[in-house]
Design a protein around this motif. Structure first.
Motif, short mmCIF file in Angstrom:
data_model
loop_
_atom_site.label_atom_id
_atom_site.label_comp_id
_atom_site.label_asym_id
_atom_site.label_seq_id
_atom_site.Cartn_x
_atom_site.Cartn_y
_atom_site.Cartn_z
N TRP A 1 -43.24 -27.48 -22.76
CA TRP A 1 -42.46 -26.25 -22.93
C TRP A 1 -41.45 -26.13 -21.79
CZ3 TRP A 1 -44.41 -20.63 -21.73
CH2 TRP A 1 -43.46 -19.70 -22.20
N ASP B 1 -47.85 -32.77 -25.63
CA ASP B 1 -47.92 -31.51 -26.37
C ASP B 1 -46.51 -30.93 -26.54
OD1 ASP B 1 -49.81 -29.08 -27.21
OD2 ASP B 1 -48.09 -28.25 -26.12
N LYS C 1 -46.63 -27.99 -33.22
CA LYS C 1 -47.06 -26.68 -33.74
C LYS C 1 -46.00 -26.11 -34.67
CE LYS C 1 -48.68 -26.06 -29.01
NZ LYS C 1 -47.62 -26.58 -28.12
N TRP D 1 -48.98 -19.49 -33.64
CA TRP D 1 -49.50 -18.13 -33.42
C TRP D 1 -49.99 -17.60 -34.76
CZ3 TRP D 1 -49.69 -15.44 -28.76
CH2 TRP D 1 -48.99 -16.02 -27.68
N SER E 1 -53.64 -22.05 -32.59
CA SER E 1 -53.32 -21.69 -31.21
C SER E 1 -53.22 -20.18 -31.13
CB SER E 1 -51.99 -22.35 -30.81
OG SER E 1 -51.66 -22.00 -29.50
N GLN F 1 -55.90 -23.91 -29.22
CA GLN F 1 -55.16 -23.99 -27.95
C GLN F 1 -54.83 -22.58 -27.49
OE1 GLN F 1 -50.74 -25.22 -26.66
NE2 GLN F 1 -51.83 -26.98 -27.50
N TYR G 1 -53.83 -23.93 -22.36
CA TYR G 1 -52.39 -23.96 -22.02
C TYR G 1 -52.15 -23.07 -20.81
CZ TYR G 1 -50.89 -19.59 -24.64
OH TYR G 1 -50.68 -18.32 -25.10
N LEU H 1 -52.32 -23.99 -15.10
CA LEU H 1 -52.04 -23.71 -13.68
C LEU H 1 -51.51 -22.29 -13.52
CD1 LEU H 1 -50.42 -27.18 -12.91
CD2 LEU H 1 -52.78 -26.45 -12.47
N PHE I 1 -50.87 -21.70 -7.10
CA PHE I 1 -50.38 -22.27 -5.83
C PHE I 1 -50.18 -21.20 -4.75
CE2 PHE I 1 -48.68 -24.92 -9.34
CZ PHE I 1 -49.61 -25.93 -9.20
N ALA J 1 -53.61 -27.90 -7.72
CA ALA J 1 -53.50 -28.23 -9.15
C ALA J 1 -54.70 -29.07 -9.58
CB ALA J 1 -52.20 -28.99 -9.41
N PRO K 1 -51.13 -29.49 -18.57
CA PRO K 1 -50.18 -28.94 -17.60
C PRO K 1 -48.77 -29.49 -17.83
CG PRO K 1 -51.50 -30.67 -16.58
CD PRO K 1 -52.10 -30.40 -17.93
N LYS K 2 -47.79 -28.63 -17.64
CA LYS K 2 -46.40 -29.09 -17.69
C LYS K 2 -46.04 -29.58 -16.29
CE LYS K 2 -41.82 -28.13 -16.94
NZ LYS K 2 -41.13 -27.60 -15.75
N SER L 1 -41.82 -33.36 -12.41
CA SER L 1 -41.46 -34.35 -11.37
C SER L 1 -42.50 -35.45 -11.33
CB SER L 1 -41.39 -33.67 -10.00
OG SER L 1 -42.69 -33.28 -9.60
N ASP M 1 -49.98 -36.31 -9.49
CA ASP M 1 -51.00 -35.42 -8.94
C ASP M 1 -51.99 -35.00 -10.05
OD1 ASP M 1 -51.91 -33.98 -6.71
OD2 ASP M 1 -50.97 -32.14 -7.43
N1 NAP Z 1 -49.63 -22.64 -27.64
C1 NAP Z 1 -48.90 -21.80 -26.94
O1 NAP Z 1 -48.59 -20.69 -27.37
C2 NAP Z 1 -48.45 -22.22 -25.57
C3 NAP Z 1 -47.95 -21.25 -24.68
C4 NAP Z 1 -47.58 -21.67 -23.40
C5 NAP Z 1 -47.69 -23.01 -23.03
N2 NAP Z 1 -48.14 -23.94 -23.94
C6 NAP Z 1 -48.26 -25.39 -23.59
O2 NAP Z 1 -48.94 -25.52 -22.35
C7 NAP Z 1 -48.14 -26.27 -21.44
C8 NAP Z 1 -48.44 -25.88 -20.00
O3 NAP Z 1 -48.28 -24.50 -19.76
P1 NAP Z 1 -47.07 -23.88 -18.91
O4 NAP Z 1 -45.91 -24.77 -18.98
O5 NAP Z 1 -46.92 -22.48 -19.37
O6 NAP Z 1 -47.62 -23.75 -17.43
P2 NAP Z 1 -48.54 -24.57 -16.40
O7 NAP Z 1 -48.77 -25.94 -16.89
O8 NAP Z 1 -49.71 -23.71 -16.08
O9 NAP Z 1 -47.64 -24.57 -15.10
C9 NAP Z 1 -46.45 -25.29 -15.01
C10 NAP Z 1 -45.91 -25.07 -13.61
O10 NAP Z 1 -46.76 -25.73 -12.65
C11 NAP Z 1 -45.99 -26.62 -11.87
N3 NAP Z 1 -46.83 -27.80 -11.58
C12 NAP Z 1 -47.36 -28.68 -12.46
N4 NAP Z 1 -48.12 -29.60 -11.85
C13 NAP Z 1 -48.06 -29.31 -10.52
C14 NAP Z 1 -48.64 -29.87 -9.36
N5 NAP Z 1 -49.44 -30.92 -9.44
N6 NAP Z 1 -48.36 -29.30 -8.15
C15 NAP Z 1 -47.54 -28.22 -8.06
N7 NAP Z 1 -46.96 -27.63 -9.13
C16 NAP Z 1 -47.23 -28.16 -10.35
C17 NAP Z 1 -44.78 -26.97 -12.68
O11 NAP Z 1 -43.72 -27.28 -11.82
P3 NAP Z 1 -42.67 -28.46 -12.14
O12 NAP Z 1 -42.09 -28.14 -13.48
O13 NAP Z 1 -41.71 -28.36 -11.01
O14 NAP Z 1 -43.44 -29.74 -12.13
C18 NAP Z 1 -44.51 -25.66 -13.43
O15 NAP Z 1 -43.79 -24.77 -12.62
C19 NAP Z 1 -46.72 -25.95 -21.91
O16 NAP Z 1 -45.76 -26.83 -21.36
C20 NAP Z 1 -46.88 -26.05 -23.40
O17 NAP Z 1 -46.93 -27.42 -23.80
C21 NAP Z 1 -48.55 -23.55 -25.19
#
Ligand code: NAP
Length: 271
Positions: free
Chosen positions: A20, A43, A73, A107, A136, A158, A184, A187, A193, A210, A226-227, A230, A236
């Motif tokens: 995302w 994903d 999805k 959803w 989801s 999810q 989802y 983090l 963090f 993380a 996790p998204k 980098s 990591d």
């Molecule tokens: N089904 C749904 O409705 C739904 C809703 C939300 C999300 N999702 C899915 O879940 C995935 C993940 O959720 P999310 O994107 O909301 O948030 P997340 O994975 O909880 O957090 C992403 C954030 O954490 C940072 N990050 C990742 N790995 C890190 C590490 N090892 N050290 C430090 N920072 C780190 C990323 O920074 P950088 O980008 O700088 O690496 C980004 O700012 C989405 O991408 C999507 O595929 C699904």
């Protein structure tokens, strides 16, 4: 790649790359890098508008299709029978693949009878366009209806899941009913963090915050996506799979729950 067995008998890698807000050439580059590094689970969603950016990375990887696990999805407005079938074809075309490993209802939508959607989903499976099905953002009551109408059809739910939204009752319900829970925003979109308790615990065990949080989830039998944007973050997060840390070292994280939801769009049905 460590995986979990779904009720279909197929394997789902416990760590995937969330995409995302990854779009364009950056998305292609990150997915390419992830696959080179050892990620096998990606994903995405029709709503992310990045499936065309993911396709070139899948193609360039040269990895056998059967070693990849691709999830997408369908949006909540596309849950009528015909729309669902059409959107699935669009997803497959954009990703340039013959089948999805997992297709989710993004959803729930109370205004469209779920029977219609489930019928379309079951057909897609018979036609070989999807290997596994799921949902989801479904609550226990949404799931009850699905299980009642089509027992055994769905394999995954999810949902948002992290230390500040520790949905233990939902996790127990899913596990009791042979549904794998995927976390989802594992983090908490970066909130972890800023948490000194997590930082200190991570430091004590020589890991990053993380890694600690992802390990906490994986130890509970949860799939994490996790998204990462980098190389350092991709690496990591991947290292979590080789971390040796007993679940008991992570028990403190069980106490951080605040029922804090970060993703609650106006159309949610979390009541
Ligand atoms: N089904 C749904 O409705 C739904 C809703 C939300 C999300 N999702 C899915 O879940 C995935 C993940 O959720 P999310 O994107 O909301 O948030 P997340 O994975 O909880 O957090 C992403 C954030 O954490 C940072 N990050 C990742 N790995 C890190 C590490 N090892 N050290 C430090 N920072 C780190 C990323 O920074 P950088 O980008 O700088 O690496 C980004 O700012 C989405 O991408 C999507 O595929 C699904």
């Amino acid at each position: 790649m460590k995986s979990i067995i779904l009720n279909s008998g197929q394997e789902m890698p416990v760590l995937g790359l969330g995409t995302w807000q990854l779009n364009g050439p950056k998305c292609t580059e990150i997915v390419k890098e992830a696959l080179e590094m050892g990620y096998r689970h990606i994903d995405t969603a029709d709503a992310y508008e990045n499936q065309q950016d993911i396709a070139p990375a899948l193609r360039a990887s040269g990895i056998d299709r059967n070693e990849l696990f691709i999830t997408s999805k369908v949006n909540r407005l596309d849950l009528h029978y015909d729309d669902f079938l059409k959107k699935t074809d669009k997803i497959l075309n954009e990703l340039e693949i013959e089948y999805l490993d997992l297709l989710l209802i993004h959803w729930p939508n109370k205004d469209i009878p779920i029977e219609e959607t489930l019928k379309a989903m079951a057909e897609l499976k018979v036609r070989g366009k999807v290997k596994n099905l799921g949902v989801s953002n479904f609550t226990e009551s949404h799931l009850e209806k699905v299980l009642d109408l089509y027992p055994g059809l769905i394999s995954v739910n999810q949902v948002e899941f992290h230390p500040y939204l520790y949905q233990k009752a939902l996790l127990d319900y899913c596990q009791k009913n042979d549904i794998v829970l995927t976390a989802y925003s594992p983090l908490a979109r970066g909130m972890v963090f800023e948490d000194n308790r997590i930082k200190e615990l991570a430091e004590e065990y020589g890991h990053t915050p993380a890694q600690l949080v992802l390990k906490w989830l994986v130890e509970k039998g949860i799939v994490v996506i996790p998204k990462a944007g980098s190389t350092a973050h991709l690496k990591d997060n991947l290292e979590v799979l080789n971390m040796d840390l007993p679940a008991s070292a992570l028990e403190l994280l069980d106490t951080f729950n605040e029922n804090r939801r970060l993703i609650a769009p106006s159309f949610h049905e979390f009541w």
